[in-house]
Design a protein around this motif. Sequence first.
Motif, mmCIF file in Angstrom:
data_model
loop_
_atom_site.group_PDB
_atom_site.id
_atom_site.type_symbol
_atom_site.label_atom_id
_atom_site.label_comp_id
_atom_site.label_asym_id
_atom_site.label_seq_id
_atom_site.Cartn_x
_atom_site.Cartn_y
_atom_site.Cartn_z
ATOM 1 N N ARG A 46 -5.531 -50.391 41.119
ATOM 2 C CA ARG A 46 -6.908 -50.856 41.276
ATOM 3 C C ARG A 46 -7.718 -49.893 42.136
ATOM 4 O O ARG A 46 -8.912 -49.707 41.910
ATOM 5 C CB ARG A 46 -6.925 -52.269 41.868
ATOM 6 C CG ARG A 46 -6.486 -53.344 40.865
ATOM 7 C CD ARG A 46 -6.481 -54.733 41.481
ATOM 8 N NE ARG A 46 -6.173 -55.746 40.490
ATOM 9 C CZ ARG A 46 -4.944 -56.065 40.096
ATOM 10 N NH1 ARG A 46 -3.900 -55.456 40.630
ATOM 11 N NH2 ARG A 46 -4.751 -56.994 39.180
ATOM 12 N N SER A 69 -8.743 -47.070 39.881
ATOM 13 C CA SER A 69 -9.786 -47.517 38.961
ATOM 14 C C SER A 69 -11.126 -47.624 39.673
ATOM 15 O O SER A 69 -12.163 -47.191 39.151
ATOM 16 C CB SER A 69 -9.398 -48.859 38.344
ATOM 17 O OG SER A 69 -10.388 -49.293 37.443
ATOM 18 N N LEU A 114 -9.765 -39.562 35.307
ATOM 19 C CA LEU A 114 -8.647 -40.496 35.437
ATOM 20 C C LEU A 114 -7.289 -39.818 35.293
ATOM 21 O O LEU A 114 -6.412 -40.024 36.141
ATOM 22 C CB LEU A 114 -8.797 -41.645 34.435
ATOM 23 C CG LEU A 114 -7.658 -42.668 34.428
ATOM 24 C CD1 LEU A 114 -7.530 -43.353 35.784
ATOM 25 C CD2 LEU A 114 -7.876 -43.700 33.326
ATOM 26 N N ALA A 119 -4.285 -48.984 35.631
ATOM 27 C CA ALA A 119 -5.451 -48.208 36.053
ATOM 28 C C ALA A 119 -6.270 -47.757 34.848
ATOM 29 O O ALA A 119 -7.505 -47.768 34.887
ATOM 30 C CB ALA A 119 -5.000 -46.999 36.877
ATOM 31 N N THR A 120 -5.598 -47.369 33.778
ATOM 32 C CA THR A 120 -6.285 -46.934 32.564
ATOM 33 C C THR A 120 -7.049 -48.080 31.928
ATOM 34 O O THR A 120 -8.225 -47.949 31.555
ATOM 35 C CB THR A 120 -5.270 -46.352 31.565
ATOM 36 O OG1 THR A 120 -4.603 -45.236 32.168
ATOM 37 C CG2 THR A 120 -5.957 -45.903 30.288
ATOM 38 N N LEU A 161 -8.091 -50.887 33.339
ATOM 39 C CA LEU A 161 -9.189 -51.357 34.186
ATOM 40 C C LEU A 161 -10.359 -50.377 34.164
ATOM 41 O O LEU A 161 -11.520 -50.799 34.134
ATOM 42 C CB LEU A 161 -8.701 -51.560 35.620
ATOM 43 C CG LEU A 161 -7.642 -52.643 35.826
ATOM 44 C CD1 LEU A 161 -7.336 -52.813 37.312
ATOM 45 C CD2 LEU A 161 -8.079 -53.975 35.220
ATOM 46 N N SER A 162 -10.084 -49.093 34.163
ATOM 47 C CA SER A 162 -11.161 -48.097 34.173
ATOM 48 C C SER A 162 -11.936 -48.109 32.862
ATOM 49 O O SER A 162 -13.159 -48.298 32.835
ATOM 50 C CB SER A 162 -10.588 -46.699 34.430
ATOM 51 O OG SER A 162 -9.926 -46.631 35.666
ATOM 52 N N LEU A 164 -15.311 -54.621 38.047
ATOM 53 C CA LEU A 164 -13.857 -54.481 37.970
ATOM 54 C C LEU A 164 -13.183 -55.848 37.991
ATOM 55 O O LEU A 164 -12.257 -56.113 37.209
ATOM 56 C CB LEU A 164 -13.380 -53.623 39.145
ATOM 57 C CG LEU A 164 -11.896 -53.291 39.250
ATOM 58 C CD1 LEU A 164 -11.429 -52.536 38.016
ATOM 59 C CD2 LEU A 164 -11.636 -52.475 40.512
#
Length: 481
Positions: free
Chosen positions: A33, A36, A54, A71-72, A74-75, A110
Amino acid sequence: MPDHSRSGHRPARRDSKGGRGSPARGAGPDPARRVSYEVLRAVRERDAYANLLLPSMLRERKLTGRDAALATELSYGTLRHQGSYDAILDTCVDRSLSSVDPEVLVLLRLGAHQLLNTKIPPHAAVSATIALARRVIGTRRSRFANAVLRRVAARDLAEWLEIVAPDRDADVVGHLAVTHSHPRWAVEALAQALGEDPAGGLAETGRLLVAHNERPQVSVAAKPGRASVEDLVDSGAVRARYSPYGAYLPEGDPASLREVKQQRAVVQDEASQLVALALARVGIDGADSHWLDACAGPGGKAALLAGLAGQREARLLAAEAQQSRARLVAGAVRRSVRDAGRTVVADSTRPPWREGSFDRVLVDAPCTGLGALRRRPEARWRRDADSVAELVPLQRSLLERAIEATRPGGVVGYVTCSPHLAETRGVVTEVLAGRGDVTVLRAADYLDAVPDIAVGDYVQFWPHRHGTDAMFLALLRRRAD
């Protein structure tokens, strides 16, 4: 604040989409997180590109496996659905959303994505986001974020969209814009490019918008003469549908692919491969030894053309106006057959080469990027209708100079990663209106294995039809006067 934002009951989550995640570990924010959040802030505040930033951050922070996947998701997910989330957050915030501090708004988006579009449990989504908020914006503002996200959690995505989206019968464009998270101007432009009238309901436009919000597979291209599709398949990729040089990665970082590491393959969308290949397939009389990629950055098409040129004992000059992008191009064409690619920093609207110097010229013009919204979702929020008016003169100039750089009998490929009519057919029509020395070729004839791409003499790819970016191609032959 409307009463509907304070409901204490959370209905069943009908719209979950399989985003992977886990509850927060311990009291502090987890690394996925945090990454992100930093990506989203950089995109907003520094105009960073998520698809470039990223991967480098994941490597720098040594995130792999579930953390990298989270992370991918969420971004990219937050960027794709930002328009929908902002409409929902605007209902849940007791003041104008534009007055919310940018770093707080990033956290709210987010958190909204985790609540509305993943399978992360609501309590975990809120607690993990607020743990991060305490670390990055402080306790006082994190209380505000906590209150807003708990209001968001009162409903699932479908119920929120029923509230915040305009009625489809009364305003189909506005309904699609909010429901599928696109600016209104982009929905209108895409509908026009598809030939749809709002009065008809914009059914295909809706399918295109859905495709823009789906996670695309990573596509790679084998450099001709240096690697083959069979090599890519042996490394775990899946053969592409249309490109004889293309393959798709089911999962994983393309930088870890053996052929990419060895600079024998490059990351490149399948439609991008095909438009370059079409230019190389056009027959020309006489010499065929000097090729030009007039806007080569970041270098995917140049890598393919350099390989094809080397196999024919031709040479490719890859021109790029920006030094940083020129370095990317140089890396992409490295190890082409016979070292056929050479990179130069040059502005192709004021070219250093003589007129009539090239047999084949590719112009992959800077554009709004409406054709690559699956891969660069932030592009939809960076451009507006005025951007088109600013870009079109540059596109016209590039095409005019490209035609002048081509010898009589040679061929020009005009390409944009946008289906916008003003950037595509409009540019070609305006340029050719002032010339009598150019013949338009039927571009689809050079891509006969790909269905449903012909728009008159031009080619237009679509994500929802072909699973590719929405690349446009015009092929032009310069005649001798």
